[in-house]
Design a protein around this motif. Structure first.
Motif, PDB file in Angstrom:
ATOM      1  N   VAL A  41       0.843  -1.207   0.000  1.00 41.35           N
ATOM      2  CA  VAL A  41       0.000   0.000   0.000  1.00 41.35           C
ATOM      3  C   VAL A  41       0.874   1.252   0.000  1.00 41.35           C
ATOM      4  O   VAL A  41       1.907   1.298   0.678  1.00 41.35           O
ATOM      5  CB  VAL A  41      -0.986  -0.028   1.205  1.00 41.35           C
ATOM      6  CG1 VAL A  41      -0.286   0.056   2.542  1.00 41.35           C
ATOM      7  CG2 VAL A  41      -2.025   1.085   1.099  1.00 41.35           C
ATOM      8  N   VAL A  42       0.463   2.224  -0.819  1.00 39.87           N
ATOM      9  CA  VAL A  42       1.152   3.525  -0.839  1.00 39.87           C
ATOM     10  C   VAL A  42       0.289   4.499  -0.049  1.00 39.87           C
ATOM     11  O   VAL A  42      -0.896   4.691  -0.357  1.00 39.87           O
ATOM     12  CB  VAL A  42       1.352   4.031  -2.287  1.00 39.87           C
ATOM     13  CG1 VAL A  42       2.009   5.408  -2.281  1.00 39.87           C
ATOM     14  CG2 VAL A  42       2.197   3.037  -3.087  1.00 39.87           C
ATOM     15  N   VAL A  43       0.884   5.080   0.990  1.00 41.65           N
ATOM     16  CA  VAL A  43       0.169   6.011   1.869  1.00 41.65           C
ATOM     17  C   VAL A  43       0.673   7.428   1.585  1.00 41.65           C
ATOM     18  O   VAL A  43       1.866   7.712   1.733  1.00 41.65           O
ATOM     19  CB  VAL A  43       0.429   5.651   3.358  1.00 41.65           C
ATOM     20  CG1 VAL A  43      -0.133   6.714   4.296  1.00 41.65           C
ATOM     21  CG2 VAL A  43      -0.167   4.281   3.675  1.00 41.65           C
ATOM     22  N   ILE A  44      -0.234   8.301   1.172  1.00 47.23           N
ATOM     23  CA  ILE A  44       0.147   9.694   0.904  1.00 47.23           C
ATOM     24  C   ILE A  44      -0.433  10.547   2.024  1.00 47.23           C
ATOM     25  O   ILE A  44      -1.650  10.613   2.199  1.00 47.23           O
ATOM     26  CB  ILE A  44      -0.411  10.173  -0.462  1.00 47.23           C
ATOM     27  CG1 ILE A  44      -0.009   9.194  -1.579  1.00 47.23           C
ATOM     28  CG2 ILE A  44       0.071  11.587  -0.765  1.00 47.23           C
ATOM     29  CD1 ILE A  44      -0.651   9.502  -2.922  1.00 47.23           C
ATOM     30  N   GLY A  45       0.428  11.173   2.814  1.00 49.76           N
ATOM     31  CA  GLY A  45      -0.065  11.974   3.927  1.00 49.76           C
ATOM     32  C   GLY A  45       1.067  12.605   4.702  1.00 49.76           C
ATOM     33  O   GLY A  45       2.225  12.589   4.257  1.00 49.76           O
ATOM     34  N   GLY A  46       0.727  13.121   5.860  1.00 57.05           N
ATOM     35  CA  GLY A  46       1.718  13.803   6.693  1.00 57.05           C
ATOM     36  C   GLY A  46       2.299  12.887   7.754  1.00 57.05           C
ATOM     37  O   GLY A  46       2.226  11.651   7.635  1.00 57.05           O
ATOM     38  N   ASP A  47       2.854  13.496   8.797  1.00 55.97           N
ATOM     39  CA  ASP A  47       3.569  12.705   9.807  1.00 55.97           C
ATOM     40  C   ASP A  47       2.655  11.682  10.488  1.00 55.97           C
ATOM     41  O   ASP A  47       3.067  10.545  10.738  1.00 55.97           O
ATOM     42  CB  ASP A  47       4.255  13.620  10.839  1.00 55.97           C
ATOM     43  CG  ASP A  47       3.277  14.555  11.528  1.00 55.97           C
ATOM     44  OD1 ASP A  47       2.207  14.860  10.954  1.00 55.97           O
ATOM     45  OD2 ASP A  47       3.580  14.994  12.653  1.00 55.97           O
ATOM     46  N   GLY A  48       1.403  12.067  10.750  1.00 53.99           N
ATOM     47  CA  GLY A  48       0.461  11.128  11.368  1.00 53.99           C
ATOM     48  C   GLY A  48       0.229   9.931  10.461  1.00 53.99           C
ATOM     49  O   GLY A  48       0.307   8.774  10.894  1.00 53.99           O
ATOM     50  N   SER A  49      -0.027  10.215   9.195  1.00 53.81           N
ATOM     51  CA  SER A  49      -0.274   9.135   8.223  1.00 53.81           C
ATOM     52  C   SER A  49       0.945   8.239   8.091  1.00 53.81           C
ATOM     53  O   SER A  49       0.824   7.021   7.920  1.00 53.81           O
ATOM     54  CB  SER A  49      -0.612   9.740   6.857  1.00 53.81           C
ATOM     55  OG  SER A  49      -1.690  10.629   6.987  1.00 53.81           O
ATOM     56  N   TYR A  50       2.131   8.835   8.178  1.00 52.30           N
ATOM     57  CA  TYR A  50       3.360   8.040   8.118  1.00 52.30           C
ATOM     58  C   TYR A  50       3.412   7.051   9.286  1.00 52.30           C
ATOM     59  O   TYR A  50       3.920   5.946   9.142  1.00 52.30           O
ATOM     60  CB  TYR A  50       4.582   8.964   8.163  1.00 52.30           C
ATOM     61  CG  TYR A  50       5.111   9.347   6.800  1.00 52.30           C
ATOM     62  CD1 TYR A  50       4.265   9.789   5.792  1.00 52.30           C
ATOM     63  CD2 TYR A  50       6.467   9.266   6.517  1.00 52.30           C
ATOM     64  CE1 TYR A  50       4.749  10.141   4.542  1.00 52.30           C
ATOM     65  CE2 TYR A  50       6.971   9.615   5.274  1.00 52.30           C
ATOM     66  CZ  TYR A  50       6.104  10.053   4.294  1.00 52.30           C
ATOM     67  OH  TYR A  50       6.593  10.392   3.055  1.00 52.30           O
ATOM     68  N   HIS A  51       2.900   7.486  10.445  1.00 49.27           N
ATOM     69  CA  HIS A  51       2.878   6.554  11.580  1.00 49.27           C
ATOM     70  C   HIS A  51       1.944   5.382  11.289  1.00 49.27           C
ATOM     71  O   HIS A  51       2.213   4.255  11.705  1.00 49.27           O
ATOM     72  CB  HIS A  51       2.470   7.275  12.872  1.00 49.27           C
ATOM     73  CG  HIS A  51       3.630   7.992  13.511  1.00 49.27           C
ATOM     74  ND1 HIS A  51       3.931   9.308  13.241  1.00 49.27           N
ATOM     75  CD2 HIS A  51       4.578   7.547  14.363  1.00 49.27           C
ATOM     76  CE1 HIS A  51       5.019   9.646  13.909  1.00 49.27           C
ATOM     77  NE2 HIS A  51       5.442   8.604  14.606  1.00 49.27           N
ATOM     78  N   GLY A  52       0.863   5.652  10.557  1.00 47.67           N
ATOM     79  CA  GLY A  52      -0.029   4.572  10.133  1.00 47.67           C
ATOM     80  C   GLY A  52       0.706   3.604   9.219  1.00 47.67           C
ATOM     81  O   GLY A  52       0.637   2.384   9.396  1.00 47.67           O
ATOM     82  N   ALA A  53       1.439   4.153   8.236  1.00 47.04           N
ATOM     83  CA  ALA A  53       2.194   3.308   7.293  1.00 47.04           C
ATOM     84  C   ALA A  53       3.277   2.527   8.036  1.00 47.04           C
ATOM     85  O   ALA A  53       3.552   1.354   7.735  1.00 47.04           O
ATOM     86  CB  ALA A  53       2.814   4.181   6.208  1.00 47.04           C
ATOM     87  N   LEU A  54       3.867   3.189   9.000  1.00 43.22           N
ATOM     88  CA  LEU A  54       4.927   2.556   9.814  1.00 43.22           C
ATOM     89  C   LEU A  54       4.359   1.354  10.580  1.00 43.22           C
ATOM     90  O   LEU A  54       4.979   0.284  10.636  1.00 43.22           O
ATOM     91  CB  LEU A  54       5.442   3.646  10.758  1.00 43.22           C
ATOM     92  CG  LEU A  54       6.620   3.471  11.665  1.00 43.22           C
ATOM     93  CD1 LEU A  54       7.171   4.865  11.993  1.00 43.22           C
ATOM     94  CD2 LEU A  54       6.270   2.777  12.945  1.00 43.22           C
ATOM     95  N   GLN A  55       3.166   1.523  11.126  1.00 43.35           N
ATOM     96  CA  GLN A  55       2.548   0.419  11.883  1.00 43.35           C
ATOM     97  C   GLN A  55       2.209  -0.755  10.957  1.00 43.35           C
ATOM     98  O   GLN A  55       2.396  -1.907  11.319  1.00 43.35           O
ATOM     99  CB  GLN A  55       1.288   0.891  12.618  1.00 43.35           C
ATOM    100  CG  GLN A  55       1.562   1.843  13.768  1.00 43.35           C
ATOM    101  CD  GLN A  55       2.485   1.268  14.831  1.00 43.35           C
ATOM    102  OE1 GLN A  55       2.732   0.061  14.900  1.00 43.35           O
ATOM    103  NE2 GLN A  55       3.039   2.136  15.667  1.00 43.35           N
ATOM    104  N   LEU A  56       1.731  -0.435   9.756  1.00 45.92           N
ATOM    105  CA  LEU A  56       1.439  -1.510   8.797  1.00 45.92           C
ATOM    106  C   LEU A  56       2.721  -2.284   8.491  1.00 45.92           C
ATOM    107  O   LEU A  56       2.733  -3.519   8.448  1.00 45.92           O
ATOM    108  CB  LEU A  56       0.846  -0.931   7.506  1.00 45.92           C
ATOM    109  CG  LEU A  56      -0.554  -0.310   7.627  1.00 45.92           C
ATOM    110  CD1 LEU A  56      -0.959   0.356   6.310  1.00 45.92           C
ATOM    111  CD2 LEU A  56      -1.591  -1.369   8.007  1.00 45.92           C
TER     112      LEU A  56
END
Ligand SMILES: Nc1ncnc2c1ncn2[C@@H]1O[C@H](COP(=O)(O)OP(=O)(O)OP(=O)(O)O)[C@@H](O)[C@H]1O
Ligand SMILES: O=P(O)(O)OC[C@H]1O[C@](O)(CO)[C@@H](O)[C@@H]1O
Ligand SMILES: [Mg+2]
Length: 319
Positions: free
Chosen positions: A97-112
């Motif tokens: 999955v490609v997540v486009i967003g800011g620092d919060g969204s990056y934490h979501g991608a990081l958790q995935l």
């Protein structure tokens, strides 16, 4: 790698659509299937997932907002939400999955990524607060919009010999304030990352008035305080004819600049090429003009470093 998902999350940013377009087109050209996920992590968990074709991303490169829609969905900080999201991805046969967003969204991608699901982060936020990228998608357009608005404020400020305190966005990051402050010839720029002295700013505004300057401008990043609060502070040190102005969400709209469209296109393309090379768990950015990527798990060991030399430059220029 057969199928990839793509979502936009957090505050929308001009150029997000251009990034989705780039990911979709490069992926399809390389034989991958692409699935759009609506409403960020909220839509991921709810299974709001649909196939994207090349023509679905036509006429979007010049449009701000995000046609995938976005959301703030704090529940995704909990493991339960993350695992439910991964279930949905697996159900749709999605491999990354490609997540486009800011620092919060990056934490979501990081958790995935931490749960073993391949994720790539693209920096999509007006705030420019992501480590290892000189610019985020949307930052340039937001600066342009804020600059245009302040240029207009300057017209009325000069006519009335007034001081304007202007709040710009950026959450806890002063990058928009610094860049726009320099571009608009501010008398002072106030950001959360550096100390400031209201009395000294008041004295500078008085000196400018005494030397014949017909307006005053202080750009205050929203993370410091509101323009109204700053105006109240300033009034303690002088009898200024002063007005406060909050630019607000207009900074997230408008036509994306050429820089944001090109940045989004480059980073979107790189995300797909990394996945095709079998890589993942990465955050893609631009550093010194080159597209780079860093392990998303380590990304926040670093903090974003703003160009704080702009404060000194502005102080020199506004004398
Ligand atoms: N610690 C976290 N763990 C997992 N997911 C998170 C975490 N923090 C935020 N998210 C997810 O990312 C979403 C967006 O985060 P946030 O609201 O901070 O915006 P952002 O991506 O930083 O963008 P912007 O700051 O530009 O608005 C959140 O609503 C949530 O779904
Ligand atoms: O859109 P909301 O939820 O009011 O959030 C505003 C925040 O989002 C941002 O615009 C970034 O998207 C910040 O600059 C600002 O602090
Ligand atoms: Mg953020």
């Amino acid at each position: 790698m057969k199928r990839i998902g793509i979502l936009t999350s957090g505050g929308d940013a001009p150029g997000m659509n251009a990034a989705v377009r780039a990911v979709t087109r490069v992926a399809i050209a390389n034989g991958l299937e692409v699935f759009g996920i609506r409403y960020g992590f909220a839509g991921l968990v709810a299974g709001d997932i649909f196939p994207l074709e090349s023509e679905d991303v036509a006429h979007l490169i010049n449009v701000s907002g995000t046609f995938l829609y976005s959301a703030r969905y704090p529940e995704f900080a909990e493991e339960e939400g993350q695992l439910a999201g991964i279930e949905q991805l697996k159900k749709h046969g999605i491999d990354a999955v490609v997540v486009i967003g800011g620092d919060g969204s990056y934490h979501g991608a990081l958790q995935l990524t931490r749960h073993g699901f391949n994720s790539i982060g693209l920096p999509g936020t007006i705030d420019n607060d992501i480590p290892y990228t000189d610019a985020t998608i949307g930052y340039d357009t937001a600066c342009m919009t804020a600059m245009d608005a302040i240029d207009k404020i300057r017209d009325t400020a000069s006519s009335h010999h007034r001081v304007f305190i202007v709040n710009v966005m950026g959450r806890n990051c002063g990058d928009i304030a610094m860049r726009v402050g320099v571009a608009c010839g501010a008398d002072a720029i106030v950001i959360p990352e550096r100390p400031y002295d209201v009395e000294e700013i008041a004295n500078r505004l008085k000196q400018a008035q005494e030397s014949g300057k017909d307006h005053g401008l202080v750009v205050v990043a929203e993370g410091v305080m509101t323009a109204d609060q700053f105006m109240a502070e300033l009034k303690k040190y002088g009898d200024f004819d002063v007005r406060a102005n909050v630019l607000g969400h207009m900074q997230r709209g408008g036509t994306p600049t050429v820089s944001d469209r090109v940045l989004a296109s480059k980073l979107g393309s790189e995300a797909v090429h990394l996945l095709l090379e079998g890589k993942g768990g990465l955050a893609v950015g631009i550093e010194n003009g080159k597209v780079t990527s860093h392990d998303i798990l380590d990304l926040f060991d670093e903090s974003h470093r703003g160009d704080y030399d702009l404060l000194k430059l502005n102080a020199d220029l506004s004398r």
